[in-house]
Scaffold this motif. Sequence first.
Motif, PDB file in Angstrom:
ATOM      1  N   ARG A 199      -1.406 -10.841  -8.580  1.00 50.40           N
ATOM      2  CA  ARG A 199      -0.011 -10.448  -8.427  1.00 50.40           C
ATOM      3  C   ARG A 199       0.116  -8.931  -8.360  1.00 50.40           C
ATOM      4  O   ARG A 199       0.871  -8.392  -7.541  1.00 50.40           O
ATOM      5  N   TRP A 200      -0.648  -8.225  -9.200  1.00 54.30           N
ATOM      6  CA  TRP A 200      -0.621  -6.758  -9.184  1.00 54.30           C
ATOM      7  C   TRP A 200      -1.130  -6.228  -7.850  1.00 54.30           C
ATOM      8  O   TRP A 200      -0.547  -5.301  -7.276  1.00 54.30           O
ATOM      9  N   ASP A 201      -2.222  -6.797  -7.353  1.00 59.89           N
ATOM     10  CA  ASP A 201      -2.773  -6.376  -6.061  1.00 59.89           C
ATOM     11  C   ASP A 201      -1.738  -6.544  -4.956  1.00 59.89           C
ATOM     12  O   ASP A 201      -1.582  -5.669  -4.088  1.00 59.89           O
ATOM     13  N   ALA A 202      -1.030  -7.678  -4.968  1.00 60.30           N
ATOM     14  CA  ALA A 202      -0.037  -7.942  -3.927  1.00 60.30           C
ATOM     15  C   ALA A 202       1.138  -6.974  -4.028  1.00 60.30           C
ATOM     16  O   ALA A 202       1.663  -6.503  -3.006  1.00 60.30           O
ATOM     17  N   THR A 207       2.407  -1.528   2.081  1.00 60.74           N
ATOM     18  CA  THR A 207       3.361  -0.450   2.310  1.00 60.74           C
ATOM     19  C   THR A 207       3.770   0.245   1.008  1.00 60.74           C
ATOM     20  O   THR A 207       4.200   1.393   1.024  1.00 60.74           O
ATOM     21  N   TRP A 208       3.655  -0.478  -0.126  1.00 59.41           N
ATOM     22  CA  TRP A 208       4.019   0.140  -1.405  1.00 59.41           C
ATOM     23  C   TRP A 208       3.165   1.370  -1.680  1.00 59.41           C
ATOM     24  O   TRP A 208       3.641   2.365  -2.202  1.00 59.41           O
ATOM     25  N   ALA A 209       1.883   1.302  -1.321  1.00 66.32           N
ATOM     26  CA  ALA A 209       0.961   2.403  -1.606  1.00 66.32           C
ATOM     27  C   ALA A 209       0.751   3.328  -0.410  1.00 66.32           C
ATOM     28  O   ALA A 209       0.309   4.463  -0.587  1.00 66.32           O
TER      29      ALA A 209
END
Length: 225
Positions: A199-202, A207-209
């Motif tokens: 979940r953290w990876d997703a 685009t978040w990073a």
Amino acid sequence: MQTLPALRAGALAFACALAPLAHASDAADLLTGIPRLACEATLCLSSSLQPGECSPSLEHYFGIKRFNRHGLDWNATVAARRSFLGQCPAATDPGMPERVDAISHGAGKCDANYLNRAYAALAYQWRIRGYRQATDGGTREPVYEVHALDTVTLTELPAWCVTYNDHAWTHELSVRYVGEPRMGGHWVKAEDFEAAQARWDAQHGGTWAQGWNFTLTDPRRGSID
């Protein structure tokens, strides 16, 4: 990791598992009063499963507090709690002194909730949106877009938590760290790690990073980690 003796079997079964006695009749004598509470506390503090039968021993254990003129004296409290657990007949068996020491340091301080609270901090997601002229007419200054992120900076367990969590008689206490401190990492129960990490990876990829930097210091305040 081995499973603890079933809690429904009670403190007597656990004490017998911890310290086989030369004479079975001795068990009843040993498991009364403080020795009984100490053995029950050792059992109950070795599992995340703590039924109502644990209440008397846990209330006794966590009620042991020592104070000085500044307030709670943690070192003295640990020593007093260790002394209490040491009254279980099993406390001198091979490996148990280290176990008792780890419990006295770690009970209540090695679960995910405590670690996430105790080592909470802020990380920063940021990028430069442009530049502006410095007010003194000097070099242009960057204009930042910055978002604060809740994070947990501790990524490795203290030594006593490792001993506490990894002992053969510990049941469902282990925790693992998800993510990275600069990007909102945190602790979860070991059994929840794979789902939490996925979940953290997703949430923290794509685009978040993309196009962002992540640091533990606010870029607007000087040096960047």
